[in-house]
Motif scaffolding. Structure first.
Motif, mmCIF file in Angstrom:
data_model
loop_
_atom_site.group_PDB
_atom_site.id
_atom_site.type_symbol
_atom_site.label_atom_id
_atom_site.label_comp_id
_atom_site.label_asym_id
_atom_site.label_seq_id
_atom_site.Cartn_x
_atom_site.Cartn_y
_atom_site.Cartn_z
ATOM 1 N N MET A 276 0.835 -1.200 0.000
ATOM 2 C CA MET A 276 0.000 0.000 0.000
ATOM 3 C C MET A 276 0.871 1.252 0.000
ATOM 4 N N GLY A 277 1.930 1.228 0.803
ATOM 5 C CA GLY A 277 2.834 2.367 0.860
ATOM 6 C C GLY A 277 3.585 2.580 -0.442
ATOM 7 N N SER A 278 3.740 1.517 -1.229
ATOM 8 C CA SER A 278 4.433 1.609 -2.522
ATOM 9 C C SER A 278 3.484 1.855 -3.681
ATOM 10 N N GLY A 279 2.203 2.032 -3.364
ATOM 11 C CA GLY A 279 1.207 2.236 -4.416
ATOM 12 C C GLY A 279 0.963 0.996 -5.241
ATOM 13 N N LEU A 280 1.143 -0.175 -4.628
ATOM 14 C CA LEU A 280 1.033 -1.447 -5.334
ATOM 15 C C LEU A 280 -0.217 -2.180 -4.876
ATOM 16 N N SER A 281 -1.017 -2.630 -5.814
ATOM 17 C CA SER A 281 -2.229 -3.387 -5.499
ATOM 18 C C SER A 281 -1.983 -4.864 -5.785
ATOM 19 N N LEU A 282 -1.951 -5.668 -4.726
ATOM 20 C CA LEU A 282 -1.686 -7.094 -4.874
ATOM 21 C C LEU A 282 -2.921 -7.899 -4.513
ATOM 22 N N SER A 283 -3.166 -8.957 -5.280
ATOM 23 C CA SER A 283 -4.304 -9.820 -4.985
ATOM 24 C C SER A 283 -4.029 -10.637 -3.730
ATOM 25 N N ASP A 284 -5.071 -11.170 -3.125
ATOM 26 C CA ASP A 284 -4.921 -11.986 -1.917
ATOM 27 C C ASP A 284 -4.068 -13.219 -2.195
#
Length: 437
Positions: A276-284
């Motif tokens: 989140m801090g890196s602006g990255l959206s990762l799936s579960d």
């Protein structure tokens, strides 16, 4: 740092034990510190009569107080002017710390909740309880994060506090330099006049008796005035065989708390927060895969997320399971390639035993030279891909059979507790620390 003023405050507290408030107010109310050198504390007093009384009646008491602070004889000189007003400036220096290391950014789990709670308690009321707070655990688990979080919180609540942070090996280096440059008074004043003392990787000072003595007096001075000390280490005090009993006892005065490897749930929370801090959206599924694959420490988890974020930015698309797998494989490949060099192993071994590199690489056969040499050979064999022949060349062209015998000797020794086992362990930790930082 304007240490003269800080030392003068300590002197006043010490003489309060034996003098009445009336006496102190009468003769020292308008006295001010001017300068501090290796051997002398210079103070200013505005009237000739006061200067005469201080010099004739109270100089001995002041010198005794300085001896209590510095453990060495020092003189007191009373002058009639302040040559430079900046010398008496009373503003305390506060160390700059990583602003990103806060309690809010620290992910709490079962592996670190007690250390986190203790750190918050210390930050809220420094010097009141858990003094010292001793946090231990393997590298990369968040000890330094908590150390800085305490410092940042205390600085926010107490902007007038003097806060000092130092690594154990840097404390050693500064102490050695102060002796070489004859600035031990300034060195002692610096570390014995702070409100919060943060010490990272204390295990490094356990290998040098004179540094332990210096730290012991610093510890006693700070705690006697209710100043907070927070210490981190890769092991508890009882597992430092070269640590003196009096330091071990004092480290165990307060609270010892361990940080262990994060469980799967905590690793997932760390990955989510970092992404989140890196602006990255990762799936579960990707988060679960990362948490399942990388289990050693938090630093590796953060490194993996940073690498994935960089690759995602370069590719212009969100990562999938395949690209994640490649990133992690490359990460481990990078880690494996970061092996210590022969020169690093020799340097850390010599530093541990306090000997010159010429001695360890020479042909001397005395016992104090042989063990360090054999240990360095063993570490080169166990921590690198060097052959016995290559190791022999590092030590003046020693025959490969000599290296084999040296390695076997250390292998036999480390199967049971003893000085060689402790030395190998501490030197290995120092080498790994250098590789990671």
């Amino acid at each position: 740092m304007n240490t003269a003023h800080q030392v003068w405050q300590m002197v006043m507290k010490i003489i309060e034990r034996d003098m009445t408030a009336t006496t102190i107010n009468a003769w020292f109310d308008d006295a001010e510190p001017v300068s501090l050198t290796e051997t002398t504390l210079t103070i200013y007093s505005p009237t000739e009569y006061k200067r005469l009384i201080i010099d004739s009646r109270y100089k001995t008491a002041l010198c005794n107080a300085l001896y209590e602070i510095f453990s060495m004889k020092m003189n007191v000189v009373v002058v009639d002017n302040i040559p430079d007003p900046n010398i008496a400036d009373r503003k305390a220096d506060i160390i700059d710390m990583n602003a990103g290391y806060t309690f809010d950014s620290f992910i709490v789990g079962r592996s670190n909740k007690y250390a986190h709670a203790a750190a918050m308690s210390v930050a809220e009321q420094p010097g009141s309880e858990y003094n010292p707070l001793f946090i231990y655990g393997e590298s990369g688990l968040g000890k330094t994060h908590l150390l800085f979080a305490i410092g940042n919180e205390v600085r926010r609540n107490h902007p007038d506090y003097t806060i000092l942070y130092i690594k154990g090996d840097d404390f050693i280096n500064e102490h050695v330099e102060s002796i070489r440059n004859k600035t031990t008074a300034e060195f002692r004043a610096k570390y014995r006049n702070c409100d919060l003392f943060l010490v990272d990787d204390i295990q490094f000072i356990a290998r040098m008796d004179n540094v332990q003595t210096e730290f012991f007096h610093t510890f006693d001075t700070l705690t006697s005035y209710g100043k907070q000390i927070v210490i981190t280490s890769d092991r508890p005090p009882k597992e430092m065989p070269t640590l003196t009993d009096r330091l071990r006892t004092r480290f165990e005065w307060g609270l010892l708390t361990e940080i262990t490897k994060p469980d799967h749930e905590t690793r997932m929370a760390i990955i989510k927060s970092k992404a989140m801090g890196s602006g990255l959206s990762l799936s579960d599924s990707v988060i679960d895969y990362l948490a399942e694959t990388i289990t050693n420490n938090i630093r590796q988890l953060e490194g993996a997320v940073n690498k994935i974020a960089a690759q995602s930015k370069l590719a212009g698309e969100m990562p999938d399971d395949s690209s994640i797998s490649i990133a992690i494989r490359d990460l481990y490949k990078d880690s494996e390639e970061r092996l210590p060099t022969a020169s690093l192993i020799v340097s850390e071994t010599c530093k541990f035993f306090n000997i010159d590199e010429k001695a360890i690489k020479g042909s001397g056969r005395s016992l104090d030279k042989k063990n360090p040499r054999h240990i360095a050979m063993y570490l080169m064999r166990s921590m690198t891909n060097m052959s016995y022949e290559a190791i022999g060349k590092e030590f003046g062209g020693k025959d490969h059979t000599t290296v084999i015998n040296a390695v076997r000797r250390i292998e036999d020794a480390i199967n049971s507790p003893g000085e060689i086992t402790d030395a190998v362990r501490d030197i290995t930790a120092s080498i790994n620390y250098r590789l990671e930082n």
